[in-house]
Design a protein around this motif. Sequence first.
Motif, mmCIF file in Angstrom:
data_model
loop_
_atom_site.group_PDB
_atom_site.id
_atom_site.type_symbol
_atom_site.label_atom_id
_atom_site.label_comp_id
_atom_site.label_asym_id
_atom_site.label_seq_id
_atom_site.Cartn_x
_atom_site.Cartn_y
_atom_site.Cartn_z
ATOM 1 N N ALA A 151 43.241 -9.287 -2.430
ATOM 2 C CA ALA A 151 42.438 -8.738 -3.530
ATOM 3 C C ALA A 151 42.344 -9.754 -4.660
ATOM 4 O O ALA A 151 41.275 -9.931 -5.270
ATOM 5 C CB ALA A 151 43.046 -7.436 -4.035
ATOM 6 N N LYS A 156 36.913 -7.739 -0.779
ATOM 7 C CA LYS A 156 36.385 -6.405 -1.042
ATOM 8 C C LYS A 156 36.339 -5.537 0.220
ATOM 9 O O LYS A 156 36.473 -4.312 0.134
ATOM 10 C CB LYS A 156 34.961 -6.510 -1.616
ATOM 11 N N HIS A 157 36.129 -6.166 1.368
ATOM 12 C CA HIS A 157 35.954 -5.407 2.617
ATOM 13 C C HIS A 157 36.731 -6.079 3.750
ATOM 14 O O HIS A 157 36.152 -6.682 4.662
ATOM 15 C CB HIS A 157 34.471 -5.314 2.968
ATOM 16 N N VAL A 181 43.361 -2.670 -1.441
ATOM 17 C CA VAL A 181 41.929 -2.964 -1.310
ATOM 18 C C VAL A 181 41.264 -1.739 -0.672
ATOM 19 O O VAL A 181 41.253 -1.610 0.556
ATOM 20 C CB VAL A 181 41.670 -4.214 -0.436
ATOM 21 N N GLY A 183 38.407 -0.865 0.083
ATOM 22 C CA GLY A 183 37.339 -1.101 1.056
ATOM 23 C C GLY A 183 37.823 -1.519 2.426
ATOM 24 O O GLY A 183 37.015 -1.848 3.302
#
Length: 311
Positions: A151, A156-157, A181, A183
């Motif tokens: 992070a 983000k994903h 995180v 996501g």
Amino acid sequence: MRRRVLAAGVATLLLISACSEGGRAEPQQATGYTIAFVTHETPGDTFWNIVRSGAQQAAEDVDVQVRFSNDPDATRQAVLIQQAVDAKVQGIATTLVTPDALAGSVRAATAAGIPVVGLNAGIERYRDLGALMYFGSDETVAGTSVGERIAASGAKHPLCVIHQAGSVALEARCAGVKSAVPGTENLQVNGADDAAVTSTLQAKLAQDRTIDYVVTLGAPIALDAIQAGSTAKIATFDLNKETADRIKDGKIEFAIDQQPYAQGYMAVTSLYLYLKNGNDLGGGKAVLTGPSFVDKSNIDTILPYVEKNTR
């Protein structure tokens, strides 16, 4: 000191045999303390070579016999534990990756007066099952540490790749990543088939270009992720020689090491000390062997130990 890890074929052997093609047992001569070492190892996973190396060194150092057996199937692992109980070993060290499936056989061991220690997986449940001690990483803490680190680098994903179905340890790692995180997305793969892992990852990464990190939960799976080809960064749990080399050359960002050599070593020596002297290591709490980060900043220090199969 003599290494008491012996081959089959001697008349005085007590036999513990795996009950399936996937399992493996290595019986040894019955003299002195005999410790059964039962894991959920998938054949070919280099992580377990390091665990075994630590246990073998401990067997030599404290002069005990260690019998190794393994099966990734929870039901068959439970049978291996029960076979150790029936063989009247003096102690059992076992992974507890599927605690509900193993509960009956572990409790049978304790009911028979055989001390049991857990290692590697099952930190949340080892006491419930009757194990005296535990040696390993807190997987939720480890996963959270990974999540916080990626992070901070902008992830983000992330895709968290679970390579063994039903493993509470692997699920805890991914849950920890997701806590840092939100996501994070989990992906189930068949860790026993590298080609299948690679193709599954290729398909997923091609389908979703927003995935910016691939977090694998075992060193061989990280190598599969490299083969999948993607612009997503890769981080992994656990080490082997190839993974360490890929950290050095920058293809893997970092590894989080639970120090499996120490897990194998301490599981054996703790049983020896308990049998010989009534010692209970950890004072009623799990003895943590991780998490420990390995990246470009310390890979040159760690690499010689990886080459010796002790990290």
